[in-house]
Design a protein around this motif. Sequence first.
Motif, PDB file in Angstrom:
ATOM      1  N   PRO A   1       6.688  53.834  23.504  1.00 52.30           N
ATOM      2  CA  PRO A   1       5.907  53.782  22.257  1.00 52.30           C
ATOM      3  C   PRO A   1       4.593  53.013  22.417  1.00 52.30           C
ATOM      4  CG  PRO A   1       8.214  53.317  21.824  1.00 52.30           C
ATOM      5  CD  PRO A   1       8.055  53.316  23.313  1.00 52.30           C
ATOM      6  N   LEU A   2       4.630  51.905  23.160  1.00 54.33           N
ATOM      7  CA  LEU A   2       3.396  51.142  23.385  1.00 54.33           C
ATOM      8  C   LEU A   2       2.395  51.959  24.191  1.00 54.33           C
ATOM      9  CD1 LEU A   2       4.937  47.662  24.260  1.00 54.33           C
ATOM     10  CD2 LEU A   2       3.974  48.398  22.074  1.00 54.33           C
ATOM     11  N   LEU A   3       2.888  52.706  25.151  1.00 51.80           N
ATOM     12  CA  LEU A   3       2.026  53.543  25.973  1.00 51.80           C
ATOM     13  C   LEU A   3       1.387  54.643  25.149  1.00 51.80           C
ATOM     14  CD1 LEU A   3       1.280  53.542  28.980  1.00 51.80           C
ATOM     15  CD2 LEU A   3       3.133  55.158  29.368  1.00 51.80           C
ATOM     16  N   LEU A   4       2.181  55.277  24.316  1.00 50.69           N
ATOM     17  CA  LEU A   4       1.655  56.358  23.472  1.00 50.69           C
ATOM     18  C   LEU A   4       0.599  55.840  22.501  1.00 50.69           C
ATOM     19  CD1 LEU A   4       5.007  58.208  22.810  1.00 50.69           C
ATOM     20  CD2 LEU A   4       3.023  59.192  23.970  1.00 50.69           C
ATOM     21  N   ARG A   5       0.860  54.693  21.903  1.00 48.99           N
ATOM     22  CA  ARG A   5      -0.121  54.133  20.968  1.00 48.99           C
ATOM     23  C   ARG A   5      -1.367  53.636  21.704  1.00 48.99           C
ATOM     24  NH1 ARG A   5       4.644  52.267  18.023  1.00 48.99           N
ATOM     25  NH2 ARG A   5       4.636  50.278  19.129  1.00 48.99           N
ATOM     26  N   GLY A   6      -1.155  53.017  22.847  1.00 51.17           N
ATOM     27  CA  GLY A   6      -2.295  52.463  23.582  1.00 51.17           C
ATOM     28  C   GLY A   6      -3.230  53.520  24.129  1.00 51.17           C
ATOM     29  N   LEU A   7      -2.713  54.716  24.393  1.00 56.28           N
ATOM     30  CA  LEU A   7      -3.529  55.790  24.976  1.00 56.28           C
ATOM     31  C   LEU A   7      -3.821  56.897  23.971  1.00 56.28           C
ATOM     32  CD1 LEU A   7      -1.820  56.007  28.472  1.00 56.28           C
ATOM     33  CD2 LEU A   7      -4.018  54.956  27.924  1.00 56.28           C
TER      34      LEU A   7
ATOM     35  N   PRO B   1      -8.838  60.823  21.595  1.00 49.88           N
ATOM     36  CA  PRO B   1      -9.403  61.842  22.487  1.00 49.88           C
ATOM     37  C   PRO B   1      -9.922  61.245  23.791  1.00 49.88           C
ATOM     38  CG  PRO B   1     -10.948  61.295  20.736  1.00 49.88           C
ATOM     39  CD  PRO B   1      -9.682  60.562  20.413  1.00 49.88           C
ATOM     40  N   GLY B   2      -9.879  62.064  24.831  1.00 51.98           N
ATOM     41  CA  GLY B   2     -10.501  61.684  26.095  1.00 51.98           C
ATOM     42  C   GLY B   2      -9.617  60.914  27.037  1.00 51.98           C
ATOM     43  N   GLY B   3      -8.431  60.510  26.606  1.00 52.90           N
ATOM     44  CA  GLY B   3      -7.543  59.745  27.470  1.00 52.90           C
ATOM     45  C   GLY B   3      -6.574  60.619  28.228  1.00 52.90           C
ATOM     46  N   PRO B   4      -5.762  60.019  29.100  1.00 52.28           N
ATOM     47  CA  PRO B   4      -4.771  60.789  29.851  1.00 52.28           C
ATOM     48  C   PRO B   4      -3.772  61.482  28.927  1.00 52.28           C
ATOM     49  CG  PRO B   4      -5.027  58.586  30.774  1.00 52.28           C
ATOM     50  CD  PRO B   4      -5.778  58.598  29.479  1.00 52.28           C
ATOM     51  N   ARG B   5      -3.307  62.649  29.351  1.00 48.38           N
ATOM     52  CA  ARG B   5      -2.276  63.376  28.621  1.00 48.38           C
ATOM     53  C   ARG B   5      -0.919  63.018  29.245  1.00 48.38           C
ATOM     54  NH1 ARG B   5      -2.788  68.212  30.141  1.00 48.38           N
ATOM     55  NH2 ARG B   5      -4.584  67.969  31.513  1.00 48.38           N
ATOM     56  N   LEU B   6      -0.095  62.327  28.470  1.00 50.77           N
ATOM     57  CA  LEU B   6       1.165  61.818  28.986  1.00 50.77           C
ATOM     58  C   LEU B   6       2.261  62.880  28.958  1.00 50.77           C
ATOM     59  CD1 LEU B   6       1.206  58.319  27.260  1.00 50.77           C
ATOM     60  CD2 LEU B   6       0.797  58.788  29.681  1.00 50.77           C
ATOM     61  N   ALA B   7       3.089  62.871  29.989  1.00 46.86           N
ATOM     62  CA  ALA B   7       4.313  63.677  30.037  1.00 46.86           C
ATOM     63  C   ALA B   7       5.438  62.707  30.371  1.00 46.86           C
ATOM     64  CB  ALA B   7       4.201  64.777  31.091  1.00 46.86           C
ATOM     65  N   LEU B   8       6.216  62.308  29.368  1.00 44.72           N
ATOM     66  CA  LEU B   8       7.210  61.248  29.509  1.00 44.72           C
ATOM     67  C   LEU B   8       8.605  61.824  29.700  1.00 44.72           C
ATOM     68  CD1 LEU B   8       5.935  58.933  26.618  1.00 44.72           C
ATOM     69  CD2 LEU B   8       5.244  58.932  29.037  1.00 44.72           C
TER      70      LEU B   8
ATOM     71  N   ARG C   1      -4.493  55.809  37.233  1.00 42.98           N
ATOM     72  CA  ARG C   1      -4.865  54.383  37.214  1.00 42.98           C
ATOM     73  C   ARG C   1      -4.973  53.871  35.786  1.00 42.98           C
ATOM     74  NH1 ARG C   1      -8.631  56.249  40.976  1.00 42.98           N
ATOM     75  NH2 ARG C   1     -10.376  55.805  39.568  1.00 42.98           N
ATOM     76  N   THR C   2      -5.471  54.691  34.888  1.00 44.38           N
ATOM     77  CA  THR C   2      -5.589  54.290  33.481  1.00 44.38           C
ATOM     78  C   THR C   2      -4.209  54.030  32.878  1.00 44.38           C
ATOM     79  OG1 THR C   2      -7.634  55.551  33.194  1.00 44.38           O
ATOM     80  CG2 THR C   2      -6.396  55.016  31.198  1.00 44.38           C
ATOM     81  N   VAL C   3      -3.256  54.911  33.156  1.00 41.64           N
ATOM     82  CA  VAL C   3      -1.905  54.736  32.624  1.00 41.64           C
ATOM     83  C   VAL C   3      -1.253  53.492  33.221  1.00 41.64           C
ATOM     84  CG1 VAL C   3       0.404  55.748  32.472  1.00 41.64           C
ATOM     85  CG2 VAL C   3      -1.620  57.187  32.144  1.00 41.64           C
ATOM     86  N   LEU C   4      -1.455  53.261  34.507  1.00 40.68           N
ATOM     87  CA  LEU C   4      -0.881  52.081  35.149  1.00 40.68           C
ATOM     88  C   LEU C   4      -1.443  50.797  34.541  1.00 40.68           C
ATOM     89  CD1 LEU C   4       1.009  51.061  37.347  1.00 40.68           C
ATOM     90  CD2 LEU C   4      -0.878  51.280  38.983  1.00 40.68           C
ATOM     91  N   THR C   5      -2.733  50.786  34.277  1.00 41.11           N
ATOM     92  CA  THR C   5      -3.350  49.619  33.627  1.00 41.11           C
ATOM     93  C   THR C   5      -2.761  49.407  32.238  1.00 41.11           C
ATOM     94  OG1 THR C   5      -5.414  49.907  34.853  1.00 41.11           O
ATOM     95  CG2 THR C   5      -5.533  48.653  32.803  1.00 41.11           C
ATOM     96  N   GLU C   6      -2.544  50.480  31.493  1.00 34.24           N
ATOM     97  CA  GLU C   6      -1.986  50.354  30.148  1.00 34.24           C
ATOM     98  C   GLU C   6      -0.533  49.876  30.198  1.00 34.24           C
ATOM     99  OE1 GLU C   6      -2.008  50.220  26.086  1.00 34.24           O
ATOM    100  OE2 GLU C   6      -3.690  50.491  27.484  1.00 34.24           O
ATOM    101  N   LEU C   7       0.214  50.276  31.216  1.00 36.10           N
ATOM    102  CA  LEU C   7       1.576  49.779  31.371  1.00 36.10           C
ATOM    103  C   LEU C   7       1.592  48.269  31.587  1.00 36.10           C
ATOM    104  CD1 LEU C   7       3.269  52.530  33.580  1.00 36.10           C
ATOM    105  CD2 LEU C   7       4.007  51.802  31.308  1.00 36.10           C
ATOM    106  N   HIS C   8       0.668  47.786  32.378  1.00 35.49           N
ATOM    107  CA  HIS C   8       0.578  46.334  32.604  1.00 35.49           C
ATOM    108  C   HIS C   8       0.190  45.614  31.316  1.00 35.49           C
ATOM    109  CE1 HIS C   8       1.297  45.665  36.889  1.00 35.49           C
ATOM    110  NE2 HIS C   8       0.730  46.834  37.100  1.00 35.49           N
ATOM    111  N   ARG C   9      -0.702  46.200  30.550  1.00 33.37           N
ATOM    112  CA  ARG C   9      -1.088  45.568  29.288  1.00 33.37           C
ATOM    113  C   ARG C   9       0.099  45.516  28.335  1.00 33.37           C
ATOM    114  NH1 ARG C   9      -1.617  45.897  24.434  1.00 33.37           N
ATOM    115  NH2 ARG C   9      -0.666  47.964  24.488  1.00 33.37           N
ATOM    116  N   ALA C  10       0.847  46.622  28.257  1.00 28.04           N
ATOM    117  CA  ALA C  10       2.016  46.658  27.382  1.00 28.04           C
ATOM    118  C   ALA C  10       3.076  45.664  27.831  1.00 28.04           C
ATOM    119  CB  ALA C  10       2.586  48.074  27.355  1.00 28.04           C
TER     120      ALA C  10
END
Length: 303
Positions: free
Chosen positions: A107-113, A116-123, A283-292
């Motif tokens: 949920p934190l990842l989905l909200r953080g990303l 528009p313009g960000g990575p498209r997540l497949a969880l 890399r963007t998703v990995l950075t957001e995981l660390h932030r979360a």
Amino acid sequence: MDERQLRILCELGELGSVTAVADALLVTPSAISQQLRLLQRSMPVPLTERQGRRLVLTDAGQALAGAAIEVESALARARHIVDAYVDRPDGSVSVAAFHSAAATLFPLLLRGLAGPGGPRLALADEDVEQEQFPRLTRDYDLVLAHRLAPAPDWPGTVAVTTLLREPLDVALPAGHPLTALPRLSPADVADQPWITVHDGFPLMATVEAIATAANRRLDIVHRINEFTVVAEAVAAGGGLALMPRWTTRPHPGVVLRPLTGIHARRHIDVLHRPERTARRAVRTVLTELHRAAAAIRDGDASD
């Protein structure tokens, strides 16, 4: 033949001498001659011939040089496509996680990303035995895995970054006499019925350490991997359990107490194949995981 040999053949057709080609490509004449010999060995007809002091291309050499220009152009287009793919900010990124990490971090990842313009997540959720996590990196860009701190490191075939070093607490039903204690030792809990994970899953090593420290065999009455189900069973009086401090939702009928006397902590790591982080979106998703993860550790993550 390879791209470099074809490039040398093209340069020779334009410049007319090995020395001139060597000067143009900033290598030695002997290196140019060696590459030409290697190229010639793969061809059934001569590619070059002497005309006085000049080395020129035969008709076959000219035909191959012309084809080489097309090859070089195609390779340049391919590199451009790859570069655009690697640098694309809104590329698709697949992330797999075991259940409690997925419930907390997704949920934190989905909200953080979001936006528009960000990575498209497949969880995806993947609840596997500890040794199986590295294999998941073949199918997913990023894999959230857990292991106990004393366990062996992940294999060198995967890159690893640690998100959290999460304490494991003893979960008791509200109103249990042991909730009066601020901390619990293995001796305090060893004579209680226990709810544990299945064999092969990381928390079993800590359960076994409790038994060893208390010098007695634990009474394991239930085996449940999903912590939301474990919490319900604990609240209903089914036994004590180990539960992660940060990545399980609080339950009104469950009280957590720190465990002393043994190392009760797990690592939550991100595993990936080293080449995956060449992509900007990954890399963007990995950075957001660390932030979360930092928000969870610091108690700032919202529900």
